[in-house]
Scaffold this motif. Structure first.
Motif, short mmCIF file in Angstrom:
data_model
loop_
_atom_site.label_atom_id
_atom_site.label_comp_id
_atom_site.label_asym_id
_atom_site.label_seq_id
_atom_site.Cartn_x
_atom_site.Cartn_y
_atom_site.Cartn_z
N LYS A 177 0.84 -1.20 0.00
CA LYS A 177 0.00 0.00 0.00
C LYS A 177 0.88 1.26 0.00
N GLU A 178 1.94 1.24 0.79
CA GLU A 178 2.85 2.39 0.85
C GLU A 178 3.52 2.62 -0.51
N GLY A 179 3.93 1.55 -1.16
CA GLY A 179 4.55 1.67 -2.48
C GLY A 179 3.60 2.24 -3.51
N LYS A 180 2.35 1.78 -3.48
CA LYS A 180 1.35 2.29 -4.41
C LYS A 180 1.09 3.78 -4.17
N LEU A 181 1.04 4.18 -2.91
CA LEU A 181 0.83 5.59 -2.59
C LEU A 181 2.02 6.45 -3.03
N GLN A 182 3.23 5.93 -2.88
CA GLN A 182 4.41 6.68 -3.30
C GLN A 182 4.42 6.89 -4.81
N VAL A 183 4.05 5.84 -5.54
CA VAL A 183 4.01 5.94 -7.00
C VAL A 183 2.92 6.91 -7.43
N GLU A 184 1.76 6.85 -6.78
CA GLU A 184 0.68 7.77 -7.12
C GLU A 184 1.08 9.21 -6.84
N LEU A 185 1.76 9.44 -5.73
CA LEU A 185 2.24 10.78 -5.40
C LEU A 185 3.24 11.27 -6.45
N ALA A 186 4.15 10.39 -6.86
CA ALA A 186 5.13 10.76 -7.88
C ALA A 186 4.44 11.09 -9.21
N GLN A 187 3.41 10.33 -9.58
CA GLN A 187 2.69 10.60 -10.81
C GLN A 187 1.96 11.94 -10.74
N LEU A 188 1.34 12.22 -9.61
CA LEU A 188 0.64 13.49 -9.46
C LEU A 188 1.60 14.67 -9.46
N ASN A 189 2.74 14.52 -8.80
CA ASN A 189 3.75 15.59 -8.82
C ASN A 189 4.29 15.82 -10.23
N TYR A 190 4.39 14.74 -11.00
CA TYR A 190 4.87 14.86 -12.38
C TYR A 190 3.83 15.57 -13.26
N LEU A 191 2.56 15.30 -13.03
CA LEU A 191 1.50 15.88 -13.86
C LEU A 191 1.13 17.31 -13.48
N LEU A 192 1.40 17.71 -12.26
CA LEU A 192 0.97 19.02 -11.77
C LEU A 192 1.39 20.19 -12.67
N PRO A 193 2.66 20.34 -13.03
CA PRO A 193 3.03 21.48 -13.88
C PRO A 193 2.37 21.43 -15.25
N ARG A 194 2.16 20.22 -15.78
CA ARG A 194 1.53 20.10 -17.08
C ARG A 194 0.06 20.48 -17.03
#
Length: 69
Positions: free
Chosen positions: A21-38
């Motif tokens: 669960k922690e790994g999935k949350l970390q990946v989701e956070l990384a994806q959202l941080n990547y998409l934010l500026p776009r």
């Protein structure tokens, strides 16, 4: 066909392989941080097309609005 860049491909692979669960949350956070500026730059493109609000003239960019005040 979906077109993605290298970073998005890597994040997608990590998302598929995340087990805990922690790994999935970390990946989701990384994806959202990547998409934010776009996403925020996409929003400002639409904002410029609509026209201005009470402080800006229609078609005026944020930079022009801040320098005019």
């Amino acid at each position: 066909m979906r077109v993605i860049d290298r970073t998005q491909l890597i994040l997608d692979i990590f998302a598929q392989r995340a087990r805990s669960k922690e790994g999935k949350l970390q990946v989701e956070l990384a994806q959202l941080n990547y998409l934010l500026p776009r996403l925020s730059s996409l929003y400002t493109k639409f904002e410029r097309q609509q026209g201005g609000n009470w402080r800006t003239r229609p078609g005026e960019t944020k930079l022009e609005a801040t320098t005019a005040c």
